[in-house]
Design a protein around this motif. Structure first.
Motif, PDB file in Angstrom:
ATOM      1  N   HIS A  69       0.834  -1.203   0.000  1.00 53.37           N
ATOM      2  CA  HIS A  69       0.000   0.000   0.000  1.00 53.37           C
ATOM      3  C   HIS A  69       0.869   1.253   0.000  1.00 53.37           C
ATOM      4  O   HIS A  69       0.640   2.195  -0.774  1.00 53.37           O
ATOM      5  CB  HIS A  69      -0.909  -0.026   1.234  1.00 53.37           C
ATOM      6  CG  HIS A  69      -1.523   1.289   1.573  1.00 53.37           C
ATOM      7  ND1 HIS A  69      -2.591   1.814   0.889  1.00 53.37           N
ATOM      8  CD2 HIS A  69      -1.203   2.200   2.526  1.00 53.37           C
ATOM      9  CE1 HIS A  69      -2.920   2.979   1.413  1.00 53.37           C
ATOM     10  NE2 HIS A  69      -2.086   3.239   2.403  1.00 53.37           N
ATOM     11  N   THR A  70       1.894   1.279   0.841  1.00 59.59           N
ATOM     12  CA  THR A  70       2.805   2.419   0.892  1.00 59.59           C
ATOM     13  C   THR A  70       3.577   2.556  -0.414  1.00 59.59           C
ATOM     14  O   THR A  70       3.806   3.672  -0.901  1.00 59.59           O
ATOM     15  CB  THR A  70       3.796   2.262   2.064  1.00 59.59           C
ATOM     16  OG1 THR A  70       3.068   2.130   3.288  1.00 59.59           O
ATOM     17  CG2 THR A  70       4.733   3.448   2.157  1.00 59.59           C
ATOM     18  N   ALA A  71       3.977   1.432  -1.005  1.00 57.45           N
ATOM     19  CA  ALA A  71       4.715   1.465  -2.273  1.00 57.45           C
ATOM     20  C   ALA A  71       3.859   2.039  -3.390  1.00 57.45           C
ATOM     21  O   ALA A  71       4.358   2.792  -4.245  1.00 57.45           O
ATOM     22  CB  ALA A  71       5.186   0.058  -2.639  1.00 57.45           C
ATOM     23  N   TYR A  72       2.584   1.701  -3.420  1.00 56.02           N
ATOM     24  CA  TYR A  72       1.688   2.270  -4.430  1.00 56.02           C
ATOM     25  C   TYR A  72       1.629   3.791  -4.293  1.00 56.02           C
ATOM     26  O   TYR A  72       1.629   4.522  -5.294  1.00 56.02           O
ATOM     27  CB  TYR A  72       0.286   1.688  -4.292  1.00 56.02           C
ATOM     28  CG  TYR A  72       0.129   0.278  -4.806  1.00 56.02           C
ATOM     29  CD1 TYR A  72       0.911  -0.214  -5.846  1.00 56.02           C
ATOM     30  CD2 TYR A  72      -0.831  -0.568  -4.268  1.00 56.02           C
ATOM     31  CE1 TYR A  72       0.754  -1.506  -6.317  1.00 56.02           C
ATOM     32  CE2 TYR A  72      -1.011  -1.867  -4.725  1.00 56.02           C
ATOM     33  CZ  TYR A  72      -0.209  -2.332  -5.757  1.00 56.02           C
ATOM     34  OH  TYR A  72      -0.373  -3.613  -6.228  1.00 56.02           O
ATOM     35  N   ALA A  73       1.540   4.284  -3.063  1.00 51.30           N
ATOM     36  CA  ALA A  73       1.510   5.728  -2.837  1.00 51.30           C
ATOM     37  C   ALA A  73       2.834   6.368  -3.251  1.00 51.30           C
ATOM     38  O   ALA A  73       2.864   7.431  -3.878  1.00 51.30           O
ATOM     39  CB  ALA A  73       1.211   6.026  -1.374  1.00 51.30           C
ATOM     40  N   MET A  74       3.948   5.715  -2.902  1.00 54.83           N
ATOM     41  CA  MET A  74       5.254   6.231  -3.279  1.00 54.83           C
ATOM     42  C   MET A  74       5.400   6.254  -4.793  1.00 54.83           C
ATOM     43  O   MET A  74       5.986   7.189  -5.367  1.00 54.83           O
ATOM     44  CB  MET A  74       6.350   5.357  -2.652  1.00 54.83           C
ATOM     45  CG  MET A  74       7.757   5.859  -2.888  1.00 54.83           C
ATOM     46  SD  MET A  74       8.980   4.924  -1.939  1.00 54.83           S
ATOM     47  CE  MET A  74       8.765   3.282  -2.657  1.00 54.83           C
ATOM     48  N   ASP A  75       4.847   5.254  -5.468  1.00 55.76           N
ATOM     49  CA  ASP A  75       4.862   5.187  -6.915  1.00 55.76           C
ATOM     50  C   ASP A  75       4.111   6.378  -7.511  1.00 55.76           C
ATOM     51  O   ASP A  75       4.570   7.025  -8.467  1.00 55.76           O
ATOM     52  CB  ASP A  75       4.219   3.870  -7.353  1.00 55.76           C
ATOM     53  CG  ASP A  75       4.374   3.599  -8.831  1.00 55.76           C
ATOM     54  OD1 ASP A  75       4.974   4.434  -9.525  1.00 55.76           O
ATOM     55  OD2 ASP A  75       3.870   2.566  -9.296  1.00 55.76           O
ATOM     56  N   ALA A  76       2.939   6.687  -6.952  1.00 59.43           N
ATOM     57  CA  ALA A  76       2.151   7.823  -7.444  1.00 59.43           C
ATOM     58  C   ALA A  76       2.893   9.136  -7.243  1.00 59.43           C
ATOM     59  O   ALA A  76       2.865  10.025  -8.103  1.00 59.43           O
ATOM     60  CB  ALA A  76       0.793   7.860  -6.739  1.00 59.43           C
TER      61      ALA A  76
END
Length: 419
Positions: free
Chosen positions: A138-145
């Motif tokens: 979940h955190t990685a998806y946000a960091m990706d965005a």
């Protein structure tokens, strides 16, 4: 906040995959401005430059889900790197052939867009394999965005730097070469080489047979329209309040707001179904577009534009989680690519529709458009609430023989109450 992101980046291969994907996507992020600058340097008109950039965009929108399906079927290295080479080769042909003859220029630009590798979808398919905890994904998806916002801010600066140091032709060639290097750095990594999609049921619709995914794509079409329309509405406002410099600050503020929102959103763990959370985030996004219609002075408008962008990255990050939950087994890369395509098409449609709206009603109605588009997106999510709801256990995949002869299932997180 920093601790959560550092934990992700310290995970084995995570930083390499993130940086490699961003570098590999630079040609795509800079294609429109690089094509326009090159055509103008060749003495071509703005109409021709716009047409070539549009052809690239349409071809890219078509190619992403098609290549994404091939990645799901055959793995990342066999598709991503050859596609990157083909895209770079086509753009190099365009750089040296120029705009005469036109059929060659259009063909080369279309081929470059069509073969742009789906690195963005590929990275999101890899996160569950690299990060073993659901909250980390979940955190990685946000960091990706958030990283996307940085890339789309830095990318145009790199284009103009290459043009000023060398030439517009060199910018096309250099950025294409950099993109190939980024793609290679990703596909030779152990996670990319080892990744296999889950066994899939043969179906010509692929990921689009998921009703939940279709509902999400319908909502994201309007999110893209909102973003596209605000970029056009800001032009007449800037003309009346200081010109190009003000427009640049408005666009920078929009990206800064998204960056801050994404960082804050990804720094905490969220309870509850992401589908419900997405409805709240989209509602907040639409509401934050409304203050733009006040059109105050330039300084206040920059602040309001930053507010308007605040929930964009969280909406995108939340959508990534939902895509993974709704993508049929064995289609995760294709599903992520469809989200990218839908958002891109929506932004293009929003840009096209905002032009006549601004000409007819001025900047005010141009700023009404993103709020309306955001509201329609929310209505789509509300109307499809039952379709988007995922019963517990729906993430279990069944074996099939279409691909993955070793029957290695892709790691996915499908818990019913956390994302």
């Amino acid at each position: 906040m920093a601790a959560g992101y550092l934990e992700i980046l310290r995970a084995k291969h995570a930083a390499r995959l993130l940086v490699g994907t961003l570098v590999g996507r630079l040609p795509n992020a800079t294609a429109a401005i690089a094509i326009v600058l090159f055509v103008r340097a060749q003495g071509g008109s703005y109409s021709l430059a716009g047409a070539l950039a549009a052809v690239y965009g349409v071809a890219n929108a078509v190619g992403q889900p098609l290549l994404g399906r091939l990645v799901d079927l055959h793995g990342q290295p066999r598709v991503q790197f050859p596609a990157a080479l083909a895209s770079a080769a086509a753009m190099t042909v365009f750089a040296f052939a120029g705009t005469d003859p036109l059929p060659v220029a259009y063909t080369a630009v279309a081929a470059s867009g069509l073969f742009t590798p789906p690195l963005e979808g590929g990275l999101r398919a890899l996160w569950p394999a690299v990060l073993r905890r659901e909250d980390q994904v979940h955190t990685a998806y946000a960091m990706d965005a958030v990283a996307q916002e940085v890339m789309f801010t830095v990318g145009p600066l790199l284009v103009t730097l290459c043009v000023s140091l060398w030439s517009a032709r060199a910018a096309l060639v250099v950025l294409s070469a950099v993109g190939v290097a980024g793609a290679l750095w990703v596909v030779v990594s152990p996670p990319s080489r080892a990744w296999r999609s889950a066994p899939r049921e043969a179906h010509w619709l692929g990921a689009l047979r998921s009703r939940g995914l279709l509902a999400l794509l319908g909502a994201f079409l309007f999110i893209g329209m909102a973003l596209g329309s605000i970029t056009v509405a800001s032009v007449p406002y800037a003309d009346e309040h200081g010109g190009d410099a003000v427009y640049g600050w408005l666009m920078a503020a929009l990206g800064l707001g998204a960056l801050v929102g994404g960082l804050v959103y990804g720094a905490r763990r969220w309870a509850g179904p992401p589908e419900r959370r997405l409805r709240v985030l989209v509602a907040l996004l639409a509401v934050c577009y409304l203050p733009l219609t006040a059109m105050p002075g330039a300084v206040a408008m920059v602040a309001l534009t930053a507010l308007a962008g605040l929930f964009l990255a969280p909406v995108i990050a939340c959508a990534f989680v939902i895509v993974d939950r709704h993508a049929p087994a064995g289609t995760v890369t294709e599903a992520f690519s469809w989200l990218v395509t839908t958002f891109t098409v929506g932004a293009s449609v929003g840009t096209g529709l905002a032009g006549p709206v601004v000409e007819a009603g001025g900047a005010l109605w141009g700023f009404v458009a993103p709020a309306v588009a955001g509201g329609v997106s929310l209505l789509v999510l509300l109307a499809t609430g039952r379709v988007l709801a995922v019963p517990a256990g729906s993430g279990v995949v069944a074996a099939s023989s279409e691909n993955d002869p070793n029957r290695a299932a892709e790691p996915r997180f499908s818990s019913g109450d956390r994302a």
